[in-house]
Design a protein around this motif. Structure first.
Motif, PDB file in Angstrom:
ATOM      1  N   TYR A 142      19.323  45.645  34.205  1.00 48.95           N
ATOM      2  CA  TYR A 142      18.390  45.536  35.319  1.00 48.95           C
ATOM      3  C   TYR A 142      18.985  46.120  36.596  1.00 48.95           C
ATOM      4  CZ  TYR A 142      16.494  42.409  31.846  1.00 48.95           C
ATOM      5  OH  TYR A 142      16.017  41.902  30.665  1.00 48.95           O
ATOM      6  N   PRO A 143      18.097  46.650  37.500  1.00 46.67           N
ATOM      7  CA  PRO A 143      18.579  47.283  38.740  1.00 46.67           C
ATOM      8  C   PRO A 143      19.402  46.316  39.577  1.00 46.67           C
ATOM      9  CG  PRO A 143      16.231  47.718  38.396  1.00 46.67           C
ATOM     10  CD  PRO A 143      16.638  46.688  37.391  1.00 46.67           C
ATOM     11  N   PRO A 144      20.443  46.814  40.256  1.00 47.64           N
ATOM     12  CA  PRO A 144      20.909  48.206  40.277  1.00 47.64           C
ATOM     13  C   PRO A 144      22.148  48.419  39.408  1.00 47.64           C
ATOM     14  CG  PRO A 144      21.848  47.038  42.131  1.00 47.64           C
ATOM     15  CD  PRO A 144      21.102  46.022  41.308  1.00 47.64           C
ATOM     16  N   PHE A 145      22.238  47.700  38.284  1.00 45.00           N
ATOM     17  CA  PHE A 145      23.493  47.666  37.524  1.00 45.00           C
ATOM     18  C   PHE A 145      23.483  48.517  36.249  1.00 45.00           C
ATOM     19  CE2 PHE A 145      23.135  43.399  39.580  1.00 45.00           C
ATOM     20  CZ  PHE A 145      24.138  43.586  40.514  1.00 45.00           C
ATOM     21  N   GLU A 146      22.448  49.349  36.050  1.00 44.28           N
ATOM     22  CA  GLU A 146      22.348  50.042  34.762  1.00 44.28           C
ATOM     23  C   GLU A 146      23.470  51.036  34.493  1.00 44.28           C
ATOM     24  OE1 GLU A 146      17.893  49.465  35.853  1.00 44.28           O
ATOM     25  OE2 GLU A 146      19.773  49.828  36.919  1.00 44.28           O
ATOM     26  N   LEU A 181      29.219  54.684  42.955  1.00 49.92           N
ATOM     27  CA  LEU A 181      29.083  54.006  44.242  1.00 49.92           C
ATOM     28  C   LEU A 181      27.673  53.480  44.485  1.00 49.92           C
ATOM     29  CD1 LEU A 181      31.123  56.482  46.510  1.00 49.92           C
ATOM     30  CD2 LEU A 181      31.964  54.632  45.081  1.00 49.92           C
ATOM     31  N   GLU A 182      26.839  53.470  43.431  1.00 49.86           N
ATOM     32  CA  GLU A 182      25.457  53.003  43.583  1.00 49.86           C
ATOM     33  C   GLU A 182      25.370  51.530  43.955  1.00 49.86           C
ATOM     34  OE1 GLU A 182      26.778  51.624  39.781  1.00 49.86           O
ATOM     35  OE2 GLU A 182      26.935  53.598  40.695  1.00 49.86           O
ATOM     36  N   ILE A 183      26.474  50.804  43.750  1.00 51.29           N
ATOM     37  CA  ILE A 183      26.470  49.378  44.044  1.00 51.29           C
ATOM     38  C   ILE A 183      26.499  49.107  45.549  1.00 51.29           C
ATOM     39  CG2 ILE A 183      28.966  49.006  44.025  1.00 51.29           C
ATOM     40  CD1 ILE A 183      28.367  46.475  42.325  1.00 51.29           C
ATOM     41  N   LEU A 184      26.842  50.126  46.355  1.00 50.03           N
ATOM     42  CA  LEU A 184      26.853  49.969  47.817  1.00 50.03           C
ATOM     43  C   LEU A 184      25.433  50.114  48.378  1.00 50.03           C
ATOM     44  CD1 LEU A 184      30.031  51.910  49.037  1.00 50.03           C
ATOM     45  CD2 LEU A 184      29.644  49.463  49.081  1.00 50.03           C
ATOM     46  N   ASN A 185      24.556  49.201  47.981  1.00 45.03           N
ATOM     47  CA  ASN A 185      23.170  49.262  48.443  1.00 45.03           C
ATOM     48  C   ASN A 185      23.011  48.491  49.755  1.00 45.03           C
ATOM     49  OD1 ASN A 185      23.341  46.636  47.568  1.00 45.03           O
ATOM     50  ND2 ASN A 185      21.995  46.906  45.808  1.00 45.03           N
ATOM     51  N   LEU A 245      32.725  44.782  42.242  1.00 44.53           N
ATOM     52  CA  LEU A 245      33.041  45.035  43.646  1.00 44.53           C
ATOM     53  C   LEU A 245      33.711  43.778  44.191  1.00 44.53           C
ATOM     54  CD1 LEU A 245      30.747  46.619  46.310  1.00 44.53           C
ATOM     55  CD2 LEU A 245      31.551  44.295  46.685  1.00 44.53           C
ATOM     56  N   ARG A 246      34.742  43.953  44.998  1.00 45.67           N
ATOM     57  CA  ARG A 246      35.440  42.783  45.543  1.00 45.67           C
ATOM     58  C   ARG A 246      35.956  43.102  46.944  1.00 45.67           C
ATOM     59  NH1 ARG A 246      39.258  39.950  41.377  1.00 45.67           N
ATOM     60  NH2 ARG A 246      37.237  39.279  40.543  1.00 45.67           N
ATOM     61  N   LEU A 247      35.696  42.148  47.863  1.00 44.33           N
ATOM     62  CA  LEU A 247      36.122  42.276  49.252  1.00 44.33           C
ATOM     63  C   LEU A 247      37.287  41.319  49.515  1.00 44.33           C
ATOM     64  CD1 LEU A 247      35.545  43.433  52.142  1.00 44.33           C
ATOM     65  CD2 LEU A 247      34.091  41.416  52.486  1.00 44.33           C
ATOM     66  N   TYR A 248      38.333  41.841  50.164  1.00 47.58           N
ATOM     67  CA  TYR A 248      39.531  41.058  50.459  1.00 47.58           C
ATOM     68  C   TYR A 248      39.762  41.038  51.965  1.00 47.58           C
ATOM     69  CZ  TYR A 248      40.466  42.197  45.559  1.00 47.58           C
ATOM     70  OH  TYR A 248      40.365  42.368  44.203  1.00 47.58           O
ATOM     71  N   GLN A 249      40.195  39.893  52.452  1.00 49.20           N
ATOM     72  CA  GLN A 249      40.685  39.812  53.826  1.00 49.20           C
ATOM     73  C   GLN A 249      42.209  39.924  53.775  1.00 49.20           C
ATOM     74  OE1 GLN A 249      39.773  36.196  55.923  1.00 49.20           O
ATOM     75  NE2 GLN A 249      39.999  37.180  57.923  1.00 49.20           N
ATOM     76  N   ILE A 250      42.756  40.793  54.606  1.00 54.71           N
ATOM     77  CA  ILE A 250      44.200  41.014  54.603  1.00 54.71           C
ATOM     78  C   ILE A 250      44.849  39.992  55.552  1.00 54.71           C
ATOM     79  CG2 ILE A 250      46.036  42.704  54.894  1.00 54.71           C
ATOM     80  CD1 ILE A 250      43.888  43.361  52.744  1.00 54.71           C
TER      81      ILE A 250
END
Length: 537
Positions: A404-408, A433-437, A527-532
């Motif tokens: 299912y969108p947007p993970f195909e 990079l389609e995951i950067l919606n 996708l993963r976001l980190y705080q430094i």
């Protein structure tokens, strides 16, 4: 003036309704989900190039065709884009024709989808002979292939090539059975203008007609020469940067293409191994088998089986042309100089022809299940097994989380255990990079407002420029990890790969990345976001 009978009027209305429904069936599902997909790596590059052409068109007519002006606005950095200018013109057409949409990226995608829908409709009129049910099932089979459905959303080179290839195949058949060579030549030139290497997909079909009409070799030779001449004129007209020095531009393009391995060493992660530029020759066949739903694969092999074993089907020129167009992209991608990155993207021109054989398999199996009563117990058992097997394959795939969108573009089938199994076996989790919606960018803005964000795998600088201009991001990208306050890892080839690359750097600086947000699918982080943070664990 001839008077139409009521029966003729009914037939015309029926055909018109069929065309509208099939067009809508292709266009609407894709158009409604266009905003779900982020801007891919390639789209900002083509967008910037199209805007340069727009500036060129707005300069004074007296200097419009000067060499300096053309070089200034048309030539692009080969590291960004080595392809000719076909897609630039499509982008410009989209900016003018899709006037109700304010987002230029969505404008380009809408036109892209519309061209695909029209091309599929024309192709179905030729191959499906206008049958409503055949056309409906064909489109459903094609659009329920997750990776093909995902790629229909992106305004890159691959879907326009697929669209114009379908039109070319229809026209070339008319060319050799009639005299309409000019339209075939125009399509030939458009294909070359989008991507010159797309002609490798076209040439085997041309050769097939040469073989079939070899007894009329003078006619065949003259029509091929005319097609090539018209194609060259169209290509020349659409590429002003070739106007003043076509031979040197041709040499430049060939040099860039043949040395691409050295200046764009794409990494391919395949079967647990990293390959520079291209994987093994069996890469395209394996990727197709593990990223296409099992029901579709079953129907495809059934259709191919009927094609091989039924003589009327095997000797039908239309069917032979379809098998040539299906196999050519696989063979081209298996050649030593072909890049094998971005999953099945370079195989997209093969998918509509694969759907034709899926449709053939479905028709033959349906006829076997439906006809022949009264049947023997053995025949009834075979029917029940086929029906039950098809239902099981269909039901099992519905619950695949990457369907299912947007993970195909992260879709894998049961052969490798869906996405989680593919991840364990060493296949890329996502790649474009389609995951950067928009929802992801909104979340990043909330968490990282005004902060420096480091992307180990970064979109192009033009992406950040365009997003800043549209006020879609309020953080600042940094190219080095030292000053970063946050780090965003996108899972190509996989998140832990980049963790292993970046964490030692931060440990040396006395810092620790702490995960604060992410997106996972089937237990696999995409996708993963980190705080430094300061201090070591």
């Amino acid at each position: 003036m001839p008077v139409l009978k009521p029966s003729h009027i009914h037939t015309l209305w029926s055909k018109a309704a069929t065309f509208v429904v099939l067009l809508a069936l292709t266009f609407i599902p894709v158009a409604l989900t266009l905003p779900d997909y982020g801007v891919t790596f390639d789209e900002p590059i083509y967008m910037e190039a199209a805007w340069n052409v727009q500036k060129w068109l707005s300069i004074e007519p007296s200097i419009l065709f000067d060499r300096e002006g053309i070089d200034c606005y048309w030539k692009t950095d080969p590291l960004r884009n080595v392809h000719p200018s076909g897609l630039k013109w499509l982008y410009l057409c989209a900016q003018k024709s899709i006037f109700w949409e304010k987002n230029p990226y969505i404008q380009n995608r809408v036109l892209n989808v519309f061209i695909l829908a029209v091309s599929l409709l024309v192709f179905l009129l030729w191959w499906g002979e206008g049958s409503f049910w055949r056309g409906t099932l064909f489109i459903l089979l094609l659009l329920t292939i997750p990776r093909f459905f995902a790629h229909t959303h992106f305004a890159a080179t691959d879907i326009p090539i697929t669209s114009f290839l379908l039109l070319f195949i229809v026209c070339i058949e008319k060319t050799f059975s009639g005299k309409r060579f000019w339209l075939t030549g125009i399509l030939f030139g458009i294909l070359a203008s989008i991507k010159i290497t797309s002609l490798l997909v076209v040439l085997p079909a041309l050769l097939a007609f040469v073989v079939w009409y070899r007894h009329e070799w003078k006619t065949v030779l003259s029509r091929i020469i005319l097609i090539c001449l018209v194609g060259m004129l169209v290509f020349y007209a659409l590429n002003p940067d070739w106007w003043f020095s076509p031979l040197s531009r041709c040499r430049e393009f060939l040099a860039q293409t043949l040395t691409r391995r050295t200046w764009t060493p794409f990494t391919t992660y395949f079967g647990g191994h990293f390959y520079t530029f291209r994987g093994p020759f069996y890469y395209p066949f394996t990727m197709f088998l593990i990223t296409t739903p099992l029901l579709h694969i079953f129907l495809l092999f059934s259709g191919l089986g009927f094609f091989l074993f039924e003589r009327p089907c095997r000797t039908n020129r239309k069917m032979i042309l379809l098998i040539i167009c299906l196999l050519t992209p696989f063979i081209v991608l298996a050649l030593p100089a072909s890049p094998t990155n971005d999953g099945v993207r370079y195989l997209l021109p093969a998918f509509p022809f694969a759907a034709c054989f899926m449709m053939l398999g479905l028709e033959k199996i349906w006829n076997f299940v439906r006809k022949g009563y009264p049947a023997s117990p053995l025949r009834m058992a075979a029917r029940l097994i086929i029906a039950a097997g098809a239902l099981i394959l269909f039901a099992g795939d519905i619950y695949n989380p990457a369907r299912y969108p947007p993970f195909e573009l992260s879709y894998y089938n049961k052969i490798v255990g869906n996405l989680s199994g593919a991840h364990r076996r060493g296949y890329e989790t996502t790649y474009w990079l389609e995951i950067l919606n928009d929802p992801v960018l909104v979340r990043l803005n909330e968490v990282c407002a005004g902060s420096l964000v480091y992307f180990p795998l970064s979109p192009t600088d033009l992406f950040f420029k365009h997003m800043l201009d549209k006020k879609k991001i309020n953080f600042v990208q940094t190219h080095t990890p030292e000053k970063a306050e946050f780090m965003l890892i996108i899972g190509r080839p996989f998140v832990r790969f980049w963790e292993a690359k970046t964490w030692p750097i931060y440990r040396q600086m006395g810092k620790t990345p702490k995960a604060v947000w992410g997106i996972s699918l089937d237990s696999v982080p995409l996708l993963r976001l980190y705080q430094i943070q300061r201090g070591k664990k």
